[in-house]
Write a protein that holds these residues in place. Structure first.
Motif, PDB file in Angstrom:
ATOM      1  N   MET A   1       1.228  -1.099   0.077  1.00 62.49           N
ATOM      2  CA  MET A   1       0.099   0.330   0.268  1.00 62.49           C
ATOM      3  C   MET A   1       1.044   1.329  -0.059  1.00 62.49           C
ATOM      4  N   LYS A   2       0.731   2.436  -0.476  1.00 61.49           N
ATOM      5  CA  LYS A   2       1.522   2.960  -0.855  1.00 61.49           C
ATOM      6  C   LYS A   2      -0.019   4.732  -0.286  1.00 61.49           C
ATOM      7  N   ILE A   3       0.994   5.394   0.812  1.00 62.80           N
ATOM      8  CA  ILE A   3       0.082   6.380   0.861  1.00 62.80           C
ATOM      9  C   ILE A   3       0.883   7.875   0.857  1.00 62.80           C
ATOM     10  N   ALA A   4       0.091   8.764   0.546  1.00 62.21           N
ATOM     11  CA  ALA A   4       0.277   9.642  -0.208  1.00 62.21           C
ATOM     12  C   ALA A   4      -0.129  10.578   0.545  1.00 62.21           C
ATOM     13  N   PRO A   5       0.560  11.731   0.549  1.00 56.74           N
ATOM     14  CA  PRO A   5      -0.211  13.305   1.632  1.00 56.74           C
ATOM     15  C   PRO A   5      -1.204  13.256   0.834  1.00 56.74           C
ATOM     16  N   HIS A   6      -2.299  14.075   1.017  1.00 53.62           N
ATOM     17  CA  HIS A   6      -3.904  14.737   0.483  1.00 53.62           C
ATOM     18  C   HIS A   6      -4.034  15.719   0.606  1.00 53.62           C
ATOM     19  N   HIS A   7      -4.738  16.276   1.482  1.00 55.28           N
ATOM     20  CA  HIS A   7      -4.455  18.053   3.033  1.00 55.28           C
ATOM     21  C   HIS A   7      -3.779  17.609   4.052  1.00 55.28           C
ATOM     22  N   ILE A   8      -4.094  18.478   4.488  1.00 56.68           N
ATOM     23  CA  ILE A   8      -4.294  19.427   5.499  1.00 56.68           C
ATOM     24  C   ILE A   8      -5.271  20.118   5.872  1.00 56.68           C
ATOM     25  N   GLY A   9      -6.050  19.801   7.457  1.00 60.73           N
ATOM     26  CA  GLY A   9      -7.525  20.338   7.402  1.00 60.73           C
ATOM     27  C   GLY A   9      -6.992  21.904   8.393  1.00 60.73           C
ATOM     28  N   ALA A  10      -7.383  22.758   7.927  1.00 59.28           N
ATOM     29  CA  ALA A  10      -7.154  23.547   9.482  1.00 59.28           C
ATOM     30  C   ALA A  10      -8.761  25.044   9.615  1.00 59.28           C
ATOM     31  N   TYR A  11      -9.226  24.386  10.666  1.00 62.80           N
ATOM     32  CA  TYR A  11     -10.474  25.157  11.745  1.00 62.80           C
ATOM     33  C   TYR A  11     -10.208  26.621  11.794  1.00 62.80           C
ATOM     34  N   CYS A  12     -11.138  27.144  11.127  1.00 63.44           N
ATOM     35  CA  CYS A  12     -11.048  28.791  10.909  1.00 63.44           C
ATOM     36  C   CYS A  12     -12.246  29.564  11.339  1.00 63.44           C
ATOM     37  N   ASN A  13     -12.017  30.774  11.852  1.00 62.27           N
ATOM     38  CA  ASN A  13     -13.539  31.021  12.440  1.00 62.27           C
ATOM     39  C   ASN A  13     -13.970  31.663  11.673  1.00 62.27           C
ATOM     40  N   ASP A  14     -13.663  32.748  10.604  1.00 62.55           N
ATOM     41  CA  ASP A  14     -14.388  33.390   9.764  1.00 62.55           C
ATOM     42  C   ASP A  14     -13.871  32.599   8.302  1.00 62.55           C
ATOM     43  N   ILE A  15     -14.296  32.310   7.492  1.00 63.04           N
ATOM     44  CA  ILE A  15     -13.724  30.863   6.309  1.00 63.04           C
ATOM     45  C   ILE A  15     -13.955  31.947   5.299  1.00 63.04           C
ATOM     46  N   GLU A  16     -14.263  33.057   5.090  1.00 63.80           N
ATOM     47  CA  GLU A  16     -14.157  34.048   3.545  1.00 63.80           C
ATOM     48  C   GLU A  16     -12.493  34.664   4.319  1.00 63.80           C
ATOM     49  N   GLU A  17     -12.263  34.967   5.225  1.00 65.66           N
ATOM     50  CA  GLU A  17     -11.096  35.909   5.752  1.00 65.66           C
ATOM     51  C   GLU A  17     -10.063  35.046   5.667  1.00 65.66           C
ATOM     52  N   SER A  18     -10.470  33.364   5.550  1.00 61.07           N
ATOM     53  CA  SER A  18      -9.022  32.452   5.610  1.00 61.07           C
ATOM     54  C   SER A  18      -8.693  31.910   4.459  1.00 61.07           C
ATOM     55  N   ILE A  19      -9.961  32.063   3.520  1.00 62.97           N
ATOM     56  CA  ILE A  19      -9.588  31.985   2.233  1.00 62.97           C
ATOM     57  C   ILE A  19      -9.062  33.323   1.904  1.00 62.97           C
ATOM     58  N   ASP A  20      -9.217  34.986   1.842  1.00 56.71           N
ATOM     59  CA  ASP A  20      -8.375  35.731   1.571  1.00 56.71           C
ATOM     60  C   ASP A  20      -6.826  35.612   2.208  1.00 56.71           C
ATOM     61  N   PHE A  21      -7.048  35.150   3.296  1.00 49.71           N
ATOM     62  CA  PHE A  21      -5.676  35.427   4.184  1.00 49.71           C
ATOM     63  C   PHE A  21      -4.918  33.902   2.597  1.00 49.71           C
ATOM     64  N   TYR A  22      -4.624  33.153   2.220  1.00 47.35           N
ATOM     65  CA  TYR A  22      -4.123  32.198   2.109  1.00 47.35           C
ATOM     66  C   TYR A  22      -4.134  32.461   0.250  1.00 47.35           C
ATOM     67  N   VAL A  23      -5.039  33.221  -0.307  1.00 42.84           N
ATOM     68  CA  VAL A  23      -5.109  33.183  -1.269  1.00 42.84           C
ATOM     69  C   VAL A  23      -3.699  34.678  -1.447  1.00 42.84           C
ATOM     70  N   ASP A  24      -4.380  35.486  -1.092  1.00 47.50           N
ATOM     71  CA  ASP A  24      -3.761  37.210  -0.951  1.00 47.50           C
ATOM     72  C   ASP A  24      -2.485  37.274  -0.353  1.00 47.50           C
TER      73      ASP A  24
END
Length: 154
Positions: free
Chosen positions: A1-24
């Motif tokens: 079996m090959k295991i590969a990274p897929h994603h990191i999960g991060a809970y946030c208070n305000d998803i739109e603010e977090s999207i803006d942070f990671y993008v901008d």
């Protein structure tokens, strides 16, 4: 079996603010947003992806106790940056506080890394790698480490 990274999960208070942070601020692409259920609780979800393929799943629940619990147990995740001065300037421009660093870090190896692991550090030698690292927080309190690993070998 090959295991590969897929994603990191991060809970946030305000998803739109977090999207803006990671993008901008960090230059990720916004892949998609959705609303779903986590058990019996409504959940907002967005996925963002870096040019190098790091995928972060941003999660927002109305019950902010989940964010507090996640913040208490998540130590950090790291992103690779080509130039520490550039990311420091970008964070400063946007008013993001730097928690620690940047500082030089030596990462000595107890054994040489093989060619198959050359993606772990951009430049490495048998003895280890020279890194520059720093820590800051995302808008949901998630601790993020920036790693510049193209400095050289030990």
């Amino acid at each position: 079996m090959k295991i590969a990274p897929h994603h990191i999960g991060a809970y946030c208070n305000d998803i739109e603010e977090s999207i803006d942070f990671y993008v901008d601020v960090l230059g990720f692409r916004h892949l998609f947003s959705t609303e779903t259920m986590e058990g019996d609780k409504p959940l907002k979800m967005a996925w963002v992806k870096s040019d190098d393929g790091v995928v972060i799943e941003l999660l927002e629940q109305e019950d902010k106790a989940t964010v507090a619990a996640a913040r208490a147990c998540l130590n950090h995740f790291a992103v690779r940056v080509p130039d520490m001065d550039e990311i420091v300037a970008r964070l400063n421009e946007r008013g993001v506080a730097i928690e620690a660093g940047p500082f030089d870090a030596l990462c000595p190896f107890d054994r040489p890394l093989g060619e198959a692991d050359s993606d772990v550090f951009t430049v490495y030698g048998d003895g280890g790698a020279k890194l520059k690292i720093m820590f800051f927080r995302g808008p949901g309190g998630e601790r993020i480490e920036a790693v510049q690993d193209n400095i050289g070998a030990l």
